[in-house]
Scaffold this active site. Structure first.
Site, short mmCIF file in Angstrom:
data_model
loop_
_atom_site.label_atom_id
_atom_site.label_comp_id
_atom_site.label_asym_id
_atom_site.label_seq_id
_atom_site.Cartn_x
_atom_site.Cartn_y
_atom_site.Cartn_z
N GLY A 288 -0.57 4.53 -1.21
CA GLY A 288 -1.81 4.97 -0.58
C GLY A 288 -1.64 6.16 0.34
O GLY A 288 -0.54 6.66 0.60
N ASP A 289 -2.78 6.60 0.89
CA ASP A 289 -2.81 7.80 1.72
C ASP A 289 -2.10 7.60 3.05
O ASP A 289 -1.43 8.51 3.54
CB ASP A 289 -4.27 8.21 1.95
CG ASP A 289 -4.39 9.62 2.50
OD1 ASP A 289 -3.88 10.56 1.85
OD2 ASP A 289 -4.98 9.79 3.58
N LEU A 290 -2.25 6.43 3.67
CA LEU A 290 -1.59 6.19 4.95
C LEU A 290 -0.08 6.25 4.81
O LEU A 290 0.61 6.86 5.65
CB LEU A 290 -2.02 4.85 5.52
CG LEU A 290 -1.37 4.43 6.84
CD1 LEU A 290 -1.68 5.44 7.94
CD2 LEU A 290 -1.83 3.04 7.26
N HIS B 97 -10.16 1.46 19.08
CA HIS B 97 -9.37 2.40 19.86
C HIS B 97 -9.80 2.49 21.33
O HIS B 97 -9.00 2.25 22.24
CB HIS B 97 -9.46 3.80 19.24
CG HIS B 97 -8.90 3.90 17.87
ND1 HIS B 97 -7.70 3.33 17.49
CD2 HIS B 97 -9.37 4.51 16.75
CE1 HIS B 97 -7.46 3.59 16.22
NE2 HIS B 97 -8.46 4.30 15.75
N GLY C 102 0.82 -1.21 0.00
CA GLY C 102 0.00 0.00 0.00
C GLY C 102 0.85 1.26 0.00
O GLY C 102 0.43 2.30 0.49
#
Length: 483
Positions: free
Chosen positions: A26-28, A250, A23
């Site tokens: 990708g954005d992350l 979380h 990835g």
């Protein structure tokens, strides 16, 4: 095997590594992983010899130079220091790219071989799966089939399933290739410096640990409101919602650290054993003690079903059935488009008798609280009552505040992803989620998932639906706190 304790890992440098980012386009990777790895390199926390291999499907393949250019742009936009000097030059030289499809993994295999040859004998492999959940199985199976998984560690991004059956299926898929000791389910919340600060606050202070229980604490709140909306992620959010995205992943994890028994050592197994005991003590969630909300205008967002019942807000009451916390409600709240973006744990202490103070009506004051703001670098506030100056015995609210930013140099503190990637390279699983814990959380969530209450509207910029006041009664939400 996990090595040593958290204190022993402070300042440790990992073994030589080849890190593979699935990835990588990708954005992350753009926002967090590439800037975070560069910060680790600049801080001297990556090994002497390392290589970073980016990977993505063949349709998104990049040349090595194009990947380096993308990394430079990423660090320039999101890094804490710019891509310049000898540190950047060395980091940039470590980057390469190898595309991978399940039917054609050869470009990745070649890139990993070249990277390992450059690093030398004895290099460890670490795979980071920054890919959509639907791609987990194919990537894991490819790593197993090609032999890349042999002796390697793997970082898996959330969500870890969407219910109990899917969590079990995902764990079975990963366990077919990696044993549990080599799996690092990452939750960037737990990488915050302030999570370790909670452990230190609890267990290193004789002032607090003796009263950290049901005899002295009336209730606990864990509050993570977000000011942002869904930010164009309708496809992801419509299939997930706030409960799956935030509460299970979380807030339940953070609750485990707040509520755990003292471990015998700050070692991964002992810490995770105590956190798991908290999850085992959770009672199944009661939908009657849950408020689901949806901000006005959500159904008009691009890509959202006009009749959507997806919640953008959740507040719920959690009960633990153990000796330390029986009868103490834990109130958890998170949502989108709320008044502020905050990360706060509040412990409400039981009130003393105030009849001797005729001007102190019950519940008038916001006191007898310990408030832990775990938004890095964090602060801790104790709220209590004092006498106002003057001839009359009048009480007034007061607050003592400890701020990490004002007390320590936090310039070199690590962000969540940086800290957790370093821990994964060191083999320290203390702050990573275990498979049995994940499955237990989905198990207690089943009554809510099967019978969710209808969503209630709330105005963007508010603190959620009006009914959240009834949920927390006779107490009050710690937020808003007037800051």
């Amino acid at each position: 095997m996990t090595r040593g304790t958290r204190s022993e890992h402070r300042g440790a440098v990992p073994d030589d590594h080849v890190i593979v980012l699935f990835g990588a386009t990708g954005d992350l990777a753009r926002r967090k992983l590439l800037p975070g790895l560069f910060h680790l390199a600049k801080a001297g926390l990556l090994p002497d010899r390392y290589r970073i291999v980016g990977s993505a499907p063949a349709r998104e393949a990049l040349s090595d130079d194009a990947f380096r250019k993308r990394a430079r742009e990423s660090v320039a936009e999101f890094g804490r220091s710019g891509p310049e000097g000898k540190a950047w030059q060395r980091f940039e030289e470590s980057l390469s790219f190898g595309s991978a499809d399940p039917e054609d993994p050869e470009p990745l295999l070649a890139a990993v071989r070249d990277a390992e040859q450059a690093v030398g004998d004895g290099a460890r492999r670490l795979f980071h799966l920054a890919v959509p959940p639907k791609a987990f199985a194919s990537v894991i199976e490819m790593l197993g089939a090609t032999g890349l998984a042999d002796g390697a560690r793997v970082i898996v991004e959330k969500p870890f399933g969407t219910d109990l059956p899917s969590a079990r299926a995902l764990n079975a898929t990963i366990h077919a290739v990696f044993d549990e000791s080599r799996i690092f389910r990452i939750d960037h919340f737990l990488g915050k410096e302030s999570v370790d600060n909670i452990l230190a606050l609890r267990f290193a202070n004789g002032l607090l640990e003796p009263v950290w229980n049901r005899e002295h604490i009336s209730h606990v709140q864990i509050d993570v409101p977000e000011k942002i909306g869904i930010e164009g992620r309708a496809q992801f959010f419509e299939g997930t919602g706030t409960f799956r995205d935030m509460i299970v992943t979380h807030l339940f994890q953070l609750m485990g650290f707040v509520a755990m028994e003292p471990p015998t050592a700050l070692a991964a197994k002992r810490l995770r054993d105590e956190k798991e005991k908290v999850f085992q003590s959770m009672r199944p969630l009661d939908p009657a003690h849950v408020v689901r909300g949806q901000y006005d205008g959500y159904r008009g967002e691009p890509g959202v079903d006009p009749r959507s019942d997806t919640e953008t807000f959740v507040a719920l009451r959690v009960e633990l059935d153990n000796w330390r916390w029986a009868g103490v409600p834990f109130y958890l709240r998170s949502g989108k488009s709320l008044a502020e973006g905050r990360h706060v744990v509040t412990l409400g202490f039981r009130e003393p008798a105030l009849r001797m103070f005729p001007t102190a009506p019950r519940h008038r004051y916001r006191t007898n609280e310990l408030v832990i703001d775990f938004d890095d670098p964090g602060r801790i506030a104790a709220r209590f009552l004092v006498k106002e100056p003057g001839p009359a015995m009048r009480l007034s609210e007061a607050e003592m505040v400890f701020s990490y930013a004002e007390s320590f140099n936090t310039m070199y503190a690590l962000e969540g992803y940086e800290r957790l990637i370093l821990d994964a390279m060191l083999g320290d699983q203390s702050l990573f989620t275990r498979s049995d814990g994940i499955e237990r959380l989905w198990e207690v969530s089943t009554p809510l998932l099967e019978n969710p209450p209808p969503v209630e509207p709330y105005a963007p910029g508010s603190w959620g639906p009006q009914s959240i006041g009834r949920l927390v009664a006779p107490y009050r939400w710690s937020l808003p706190d007037g800051r």
